[in-house]
Design a protein around this motif. Structure first.
Motif, PDB file in Angstrom:
ATOM      1  N   UNK A   1     -11.171 -28.204 -39.011  1.00 25.41           N
ATOM      2  CA  UNK A   1     -11.696 -29.685 -39.134  1.00 25.41           C
ATOM      3  C   UNK A   1     -12.307 -29.985 -37.669  1.00 25.41           C
ATOM      4  N   UNK A   2     -12.548 -28.986 -36.974  1.00 32.54           N
ATOM      5  CA  UNK A   2     -13.235 -29.033 -35.613  1.00 32.54           C
ATOM      6  C   UNK A   2     -12.511 -29.684 -34.531  1.00 32.54           C
ATOM      7  N   UNK A   3     -11.147 -30.047 -35.017  1.00 23.53           N
ATOM      8  CA  UNK A   3     -10.392 -30.847 -33.976  1.00 23.53           C
ATOM      9  C   UNK A   3      -9.340 -29.957 -33.055  1.00 23.53           C
ATOM     10  N   UNK A   4      -9.516 -28.885 -33.303  1.00 24.62           N
ATOM     11  CA  UNK A   4      -9.060 -27.709 -32.417  1.00 24.62           C
ATOM     12  C   UNK A   4      -9.478 -26.447 -32.056  1.00 24.62           C
ATOM     13  N   UNK A   5      -9.195 -25.729 -31.131  1.00 24.16           N
ATOM     14  CA  UNK A   5      -9.737 -24.506 -30.737  1.00 24.16           C
ATOM     15  C   UNK A   5      -8.733 -23.525 -30.271  1.00 24.16           C
ATOM     16  N   UNK A   6      -9.124 -22.315 -30.538  1.00 21.51           N
ATOM     17  CA  UNK A   6      -8.107 -21.316 -30.132  1.00 21.51           C
ATOM     18  C   UNK A   6      -8.686 -20.297 -29.407  1.00 21.51           C
ATOM     19  N   UNK A   7      -8.224 -19.648 -28.318  1.00 19.55           N
ATOM     20  CA  UNK A   7      -8.713 -18.713 -27.612  1.00 19.55           C
ATOM     21  C   UNK A   7      -7.770 -17.662 -27.225  1.00 19.55           C
ATOM     22  N   UNK A   8      -8.285 -16.375 -27.267  1.00 18.55           N
ATOM     23  CA  UNK A   8      -7.258 -15.065 -27.035  1.00 18.55           C
ATOM     24  C   UNK A   8      -7.893 -14.328 -25.854  1.00 18.55           C
ATOM     25  N   UNK A   9      -6.823 -13.972 -24.938  1.00 19.19           N
ATOM     26  CA  UNK A   9      -7.141 -13.793 -23.675  1.00 19.19           C
ATOM     27  C   UNK A   9      -7.031 -12.185 -23.444  1.00 19.19           C
ATOM     28  N   UNK A  10      -7.557 -11.527 -22.297  1.00 21.22           N
ATOM     29  CA  UNK A  10      -7.316 -10.151 -22.078  1.00 21.22           C
ATOM     30  C   UNK A  10      -5.716  -9.926 -21.510  1.00 21.22           C
ATOM     31  N   UNK A  11      -5.123 -10.964 -21.185  1.00 23.46           N
ATOM     32  CA  UNK A  11      -3.577 -11.033 -20.714  1.00 23.46           C
ATOM     33  C   UNK A  11      -2.710 -11.057 -21.949  1.00 23.46           C
TER      34      UNK A  11
ATOM     35  N   UNK B   1      -8.935 -14.013 -33.208  1.00 24.98           N
ATOM     36  CA  UNK B   1      -8.258 -15.118 -33.442  1.00 24.98           C
ATOM     37  C   UNK B   1      -8.912 -16.054 -34.434  1.00 24.98           C
ATOM     38  N   UNK B   2      -8.604 -16.212 -35.648  1.00 25.66           N
ATOM     39  CA  UNK B   2      -9.037 -16.886 -36.757  1.00 25.66           C
ATOM     40  C   UNK B   2      -8.300 -17.705 -37.545  1.00 25.66           C
ATOM     41  N   UNK B   3      -8.730 -18.928 -37.723  1.00 26.68           N
ATOM     42  CA  UNK B   3      -7.780 -20.110 -38.580  1.00 26.68           C
ATOM     43  C   UNK B   3      -8.101 -19.764 -40.017  1.00 26.68           C
ATOM     44  N   UNK B   4      -6.957 -19.975 -40.845  1.00 29.40           N
ATOM     45  CA  UNK B   4      -7.323 -20.063 -42.257  1.00 29.40           C
ATOM     46  C   UNK B   4      -7.989 -21.185 -42.512  1.00 29.40           C
TER      47      UNK B   4
END
Length: 633
Positions: free
Chosen positions: A187-197, A224-227
């Protein structure tokens, strides 16, 4: 790296094998690839939204566009060269390709290429200022924003509505150390990020500025992928892939670990229908994981009771706060149709015709709701309990005609005539020596009552004005932990605390005859038992699994298969119910209800999706006991 063509169920993998491989995710035999492209140093792949193009990027700076209308024979459409390619992403309209790369002296950059005419791509604009990484460059769902890693532990959102003139926008701080992957919610209202840590951060644009941080991986998170519905998130690192519940971004929690022991996962994606997760590992291993069931993730409180309309198309779940109706036409995508304005719903029962829902709670009333239109339920009547000291209606059951309602209260059983839903009339009562927690009214005028202390009795209510106990089970050696009675009143099944299941012929209710005894491989106590409407399939559950048995020969039940819950979930199974369509619905403490299909028409395609090659006769007999051998794969 891996990418899925959501519309056509194609998987593209690229990595250390120096090839890009296309796989058909609908094929029973997944050991044979559709096609392979010999492309050196290629680690980036992505599909266009319409599924017609595949873009590949290599460390020598080459970007290739491939026509995959026939995935068995990809055709080169165009090729252009830029900085060494680290990542690729199509815009949602498919007209722009973002290419993330690195130039040794100039640093990181993102080039935006116009591919409105795929045969003649042209560079539109570039993002170079304040870019500290391009391992992941996702577009927002509307295509207006592009997320790019920025210095000082931040992610910057760039306005790319005009690809010729990208403009810097908001900065999101608090990201993981070294962004390896990022993705917008659907819905464009969130963002996920995965890191090297090993950490995963999720920003809720409608909530606090600081992201929710979760850490379960031991190595860099580069997937990191949303359904599609946004209710789940899959993350992956070399140690494993993990499924997260993201229905409530303030309470993100893990649901399942996808670990087959390989421990070299390179990517994970949802299939288009959201029913499966596909993982790819370094070395070319590809695996599809069937999610264990469609959990109802929108509950505001744990479910205290569930009821399934006989046709299996409507589910009611009750809690201490509300009763929610959900459309189950597609069992994998339940849809809320209405929320009943009741204070509590700790006991629920549908009438046989499915048009009435009885709702009991912590007071002296049971409310009757007309749910003929699930989107507009209407309260039509109230049943006033007479003898309960506590006012708790712990269990409800309509008789097969739908004209009588049996109500279990802590100190007894009450039966009402509800033929006229607007004016229920009391019929009879029965005092009980135990606190009733389960009631099942079936044919032949029989009612099963059971208590939490392991007591169980059969009540003859042929004359509902004078119900009487005709039998009490079992002996005192083992405490009954779960029980059920078939709809025709001729099969009684109960489980002991040692996990043993006993099946009785109840042709003569006062002289029950034991026909079979089933042991438990785990030794765990049986917490719930369910019978199909024709009493030919038996479901038995403990806190770790649900087993299904063929009960057509009641002297020799045959186990069909079992579902296992994720080991990391610590839950208590309460109820197992079948609907008329053969689906099994489970109610747990501290976990949303789960539903499974059990019919061969539903199971066979899923079994075929998990095996390599046809389902041979021996395997058919193992998984589909007693059914004629017709190999479908």
């Amino acid at each position: 790296m891996a990418a899925i063509n959501s519309g056509r169920m194609l998987l593209a993998t690229a990595g250390e094998s120096q090839t890009v491989t296309l796989w058909d995710l609908t094929a029973a035999d997944r050991s044979n690839a559709l096609s392979r492209l010999a492309l050196r140093f290629t680690y980036s792949v992505t599909f266009s939204p319409d599924g017609r193009l595949l873009a590949t990027g290599s460390l020598d700076g080459t970007v290739g566009l491939w026509d995959i209308t026939n995935p068995a024979d990809p055709i080169a459409v165009a090729q252009f060269v830029g900085p060494p390619v680290v990542s690729l992403r199509f815009s949602p309209d498919g007209r722009t390709l973002a290419v993330g790369g690195q130039i040794r002296r100039e640093g990181w950059r993102v080039d935006l290429w116009s591919i409105a005419d795929p045969a003649h791509p042209s560079r539109a604009g570039s993002i170079t200022d304040g870019v500290s990484g391009v391992l992941s460059i996702p577009f927002s769902p509307d295509g207006r924003l592009l997320a790019v890693e920025a210095p000082d532990g931040a992610i910057r959102l760039w306005n790319v509505a005009d690809p010729l003139s990208p403009a810097p926008g908001a900065v999101l701080s608090g990201r993981p150390e070294g962004v390896c992957v990022a993705d917008f919610g659907p819905d464009g209202r969130s963002l996920v990020a995965g890191g090297n840590d090993g950490r995963v951060a999720v920003w809720n644009f409608a909530g606090p500025a600081a992201p929710a941080i979760v850490k379960k991986h031991e190595s860099p998170v580069c997937t990191a992928v949303f359904s599609r519905d946004g209710h789940h998130l899959v993350t992956a690192s070399r140690d494993s892939a993990r499924l997260w519940n993201t229905a409530d971004l303030a309470r993100i929690h893990i649901e399942k670990v996808l670990d087959d022991g390989v421990n070299m996962v390179s990517g994970a994606v949802f299939t288009a229908d959201g029913r499966d997760v596909v993982t790819a590992s370094f070395g070319g291993r590809v695996r599809t994981w069937r999610l264990y069931g469609p959990a109802l993730t929108d509950l505001t409180d744990q479910a205290a009771a569930i009821a399934v309309r006989p046709d299996g198309r409507l589910l009611a779940s009750g809690s201490s706060q509300e009763v929610v109706l959900r459309d189950l036409v597609d069992v994998d995508r339940p849809v809320v149709t209405a929320v009943l304005p009741v204070a509590t719903g700790v006991a629920l029962a549908f009438s046989p015709d499915g048009r009435t829902l009885a709702v009991g709670g912590y007071d002296t009333s049971v409310f009757l709701w007309d749910v003929g239109d699930p989107a507009a339920p209407v309260q039509v009547g109230t049943v006033n309990i007479r003898n309960s000291m506590t006012g708790l209606s712990a269990a409800l059951s309509f008789d097969p005609t739908g004209t009588e309602l049996a109500i279990g209260v802590p100190d007894g059983l009450e039966i009402f005539d509800v033929g006229d839903r607007t004016h229920p009339v009391p019929l009879g009562t029965l005092d009980s020596e135990f606190r009733i927690s389960r009631v099942e009214a079936v044919e032949r005028g029989l009612i099963l009552i059971a208590g939490g202390d392991g007591s169980m009795s059969i009540v003859d209510a042929t004359d509902p004005r004078t119900p009487r106990i005709v039998a009490t089970y079992p002996d005192k050696k083992n405490r009954v932990s779960a029980t059920t009675l078939s709809r025709d009143g001729r099969v009684l099944v109960f489980g002991d605390e040692d996990g043993r299941i006993r099946v009785f012929d109840l042709t003569h209710p006062d002289k029950a005859r034991l026909t079979a005894s089933i042991g438990s491989p785990s030794g765990l106590s049986t917490y719930a038992i369910g019978l199909s409407s024709d009493a030919t399939v038996l479901a038995v559950g403990d806190n770790r699994s649900v087993r299904l048995f063929d009960l057509r020969d009641r002297s020799a039940p045959q186990e069909l298969f079992a579902w296992s819950l994720p080991a990391e979930l610590s839950v208590h199974l309460r109820v197992l119910r079948f609907d008329e369509r053969g689906r099994v619905h489970a109610q747990y403490d501290d976990h949303p209800p789960i539903s499974w299909d059990t019919t061969p028409d539903e199971l066979i395609p899923r079994i075929c999706a998990q095996v390599s090659g046809p389902l041979w006769e021996g395997d058919w007999g193992l998984y589909l006991h007693g059914r004629p051998y017709r190999p479908p794969c």
